[in-house]
Design a protein around this motif. Structure first.
Motif, short mmCIF file in Angstrom:
data_model
loop_
_atom_site.label_atom_id
_atom_site.label_comp_id
_atom_site.label_asym_id
_atom_site.label_seq_id
_atom_site.Cartn_x
_atom_site.Cartn_y
_atom_site.Cartn_z
N GLU A 156 51.47 -15.20 113.45
CA GLU A 156 51.99 -13.86 113.17
C GLU A 156 51.77 -13.50 111.70
O GLU A 156 51.42 -12.36 111.38
CB GLU A 156 53.48 -13.79 113.52
N LEU A 159 58.82 -5.46 107.46
CA LEU A 159 58.72 -6.67 106.64
C LEU A 159 60.08 -7.09 106.11
O LEU A 159 60.37 -8.29 106.03
CB LEU A 159 57.75 -6.45 105.48
N THR A 215 49.66 -10.35 110.34
CA THR A 215 50.37 -9.43 109.43
C THR A 215 49.56 -9.22 108.16
O THR A 215 49.41 -8.08 107.69
CB THR A 215 51.77 -9.98 109.11
N VAL A 268 55.67 0.33 106.29
CA VAL A 268 55.74 -1.07 106.68
C VAL A 268 56.94 -1.82 106.11
O VAL A 268 57.26 -2.91 106.57
CB VAL A 268 54.45 -1.84 106.32
#
Length: 193
Positions: A142, A185, A146, A181
């Protein structure tokens, strides 16, 4: 470290800096595709064997020297950035594009080629991975996807900052990126120990 080791390190850094500067100057003048290793050597006043001691070719020079430059800029800026801000590396990258638009236009602008774009993306991805690895709590697969997503988004905004007909400041780019984003995050930021 002995004084001989320090002087060797200084010579290596000086040689690499001179080669990097020569490459960037030539790219700005001629475009990347029209620059040869011979052109770089002539501009930098460095011998062929010295060049090949450090780099395989001009692509390797671009990637490694630009990554080293960004790494140093990130380290210098880290002192002014809160450790809890996961997007801090993007703020630094956007500021560099605003301060050096001609370099970023050469690397990722409309006239840059696929190789330059992919090399710049790889450089940005490497720096982001280094800076964010300890900040984000997610499995490796992941994390890798990302970083891929973030690096392409950063490249797009770097281009918008560098292009003269797209008046986007570094701060505006950062704020837009953070709005898009940041919440996702922030939920993955590793808690302080």
């Amino acid at each position: 470290m002995s004084s001989e080791g320090r002087s060797t390190d200084r010579r290596v850094r000086r040689t690499r800096n001179v080669l990097h500067r020569a490459l960037i100057e030539l790219v700005l003048e001629r475009g990347y595709d029209r620059v040869t290793v011979r052109d770089i050597l002539t501009r930098a006043d460095v011998g062929r064997s010295t060049f090949y001691t450090h780099y395989r070719d001009k692509d390797d020079l671009l990637l490694l020297s630009s990554t080293d430059y960004l790494r140093a800029a990130m380290t210098a800026a880290a002192a002014d950035t809160p450790a809890t801000e996961p997007l801090a590396p993007m703020r630094v990258l956007f500021g560099l594009a605003a301060d050096n638009p001609e370099v970023y236009r050469a690397l990722i602008g409309r006239k840059s080629g696929t190789l330059l774009l992919r090399t710049t993306k790889a450089m940005v991805a490497e720096i982001l991975a280094e800076r964010m690895r300890d900040r984000l709590d997610m499995p490796e697969a992941e994390f890798a996807t990302t970083i891929t997503f973030l690096s392409w988004g950063v490249i797009g905004l770097l281009g918008a900052i560098a292009e003269p007909d797209l008046p986007l400041s570094a701060e505006e780019a950062y704020e837009r990126f953070a709005r898009l984003v940041g919440p996702g995050l922030a939920s993955r930021v590793r808690p302080d120990d």
